[in-house]
Design a protein around this motif. Structure first.
Motif, PDB file in Angstrom:
ATOM      1  N   GLU A   1       1.341   6.946  -6.766  1.00  0.00           N
ATOM      2  CA  GLU A   1       0.236   7.855  -7.051  1.00  0.00           C
ATOM      3  C   GLU A   1       0.630   9.298  -6.791  1.00  0.00           C
ATOM      4  O   GLU A   1       0.210  10.203  -7.510  1.00  0.00           O
ATOM      5  CB  GLU A   1      -0.994   7.467  -6.225  1.00  0.00           C
ATOM      6  N   ASN A   2       1.422   9.527  -5.752  1.00  0.00           N
ATOM      7  CA  ASN A   2       1.850  10.899  -5.437  1.00  0.00           C
ATOM      8  C   ASN A   2       2.841  11.425  -6.475  1.00  0.00           C
ATOM      9  O   ASN A   2       2.888  12.630  -6.727  1.00  0.00           O
ATOM     10  CB  ASN A   2       2.464  10.966  -4.036  1.00  0.00           C
TER      11      ASN A   2
ATOM     12  N   GLN B   1       2.163   1.755  -3.489  1.00  0.00           N
ATOM     13  CA  GLN B   1       1.095   2.242  -4.367  1.00  0.00           C
ATOM     14  C   GLN B   1       0.854   3.728  -4.141  1.00  0.00           C
ATOM     15  O   GLN B   1       0.760   4.507  -5.105  1.00  0.00           O
ATOM     16  CB  GLN B   1      -0.196   1.455  -4.108  1.00  0.00           C
ATOM     17  N   LEU B   2       0.762   4.151  -2.908  1.00  0.00           N
ATOM     18  CA  LEU B   2       0.515   5.552  -2.606  1.00  0.00           C
ATOM     19  C   LEU B   2       1.680   6.433  -3.044  1.00  0.00           C
ATOM     20  O   LEU B   2       1.482   7.568  -3.481  1.00  0.00           O
ATOM     21  CB  LEU B   2       0.223   5.736  -1.115  1.00  0.00           C
ATOM     22  N   THR B   3       2.880   5.926  -2.917  1.00  0.00           N
ATOM     23  CA  THR B   3       4.069   6.684  -3.352  1.00  0.00           C
ATOM     24  C   THR B   3       4.011   6.915  -4.850  1.00  0.00           C
ATOM     25  O   THR B   3       4.267   8.034  -5.326  1.00  0.00           O
ATOM     26  CB  THR B   3       5.359   5.918  -2.975  1.00  0.00           C
TER      27      THR B   3
ATOM     28  N   LYS C   1       0.835  -1.207   0.000  1.00  0.00           N
ATOM     29  CA  LYS C   1       0.000   0.000   0.000  1.00  0.00           C
ATOM     30  C   LYS C   1       0.865   1.250   0.000  1.00  0.00           C
ATOM     31  O   LYS C   1       0.569   2.230  -0.700  1.00  0.00           O
ATOM     32  CB  LYS C   1      -0.922  -0.021   1.224  1.00  0.00           C
ATOM     33  N   ILE C   2       1.950   1.253   0.754  1.00  0.00           N
ATOM     34  CA  ILE C   2       2.865   2.401   0.783  1.00  0.00           C
ATOM     35  C   ILE C   2       3.461   2.626  -0.600  1.00  0.00           C
ATOM     36  O   ILE C   2       3.557   3.756  -1.073  1.00  0.00           O
ATOM     37  CB  ILE C   2       3.974   2.193   1.841  1.00  0.00           C
TER      38      ILE C   2
END
Length: 50
Positions: A47-48, A43-45, A40-41
């Motif tokens: 996306e940012n 994926q979020l990285t 999840k980390i």
């Protein structure tokens, strides 16, 4: 809270270990949960960045 409740809970608390009181997870749980969190980390990285 009633004082009698505290009197009853105090011996129970002293008999238990910290793992019992705070719900210490089993040995296999952290590895599985940790992999999910790392995914999840990542994926979020990504996306940012985009």
């Amino acid at each position: 809270m009633h004082p009698n409740q505290i009197t009853e809970w105090k011996p129970q608390l002293s008999e238990r270990t910290a793992g019992d009181v705070f719900g210490k997870p089993s040995a296999s749980e952290p590895e599985e949960g940790l992999k999910v969190l790392h995914a999840k980390i990542g994926q979020l990285t990504l996306e940012n960045i985009f």
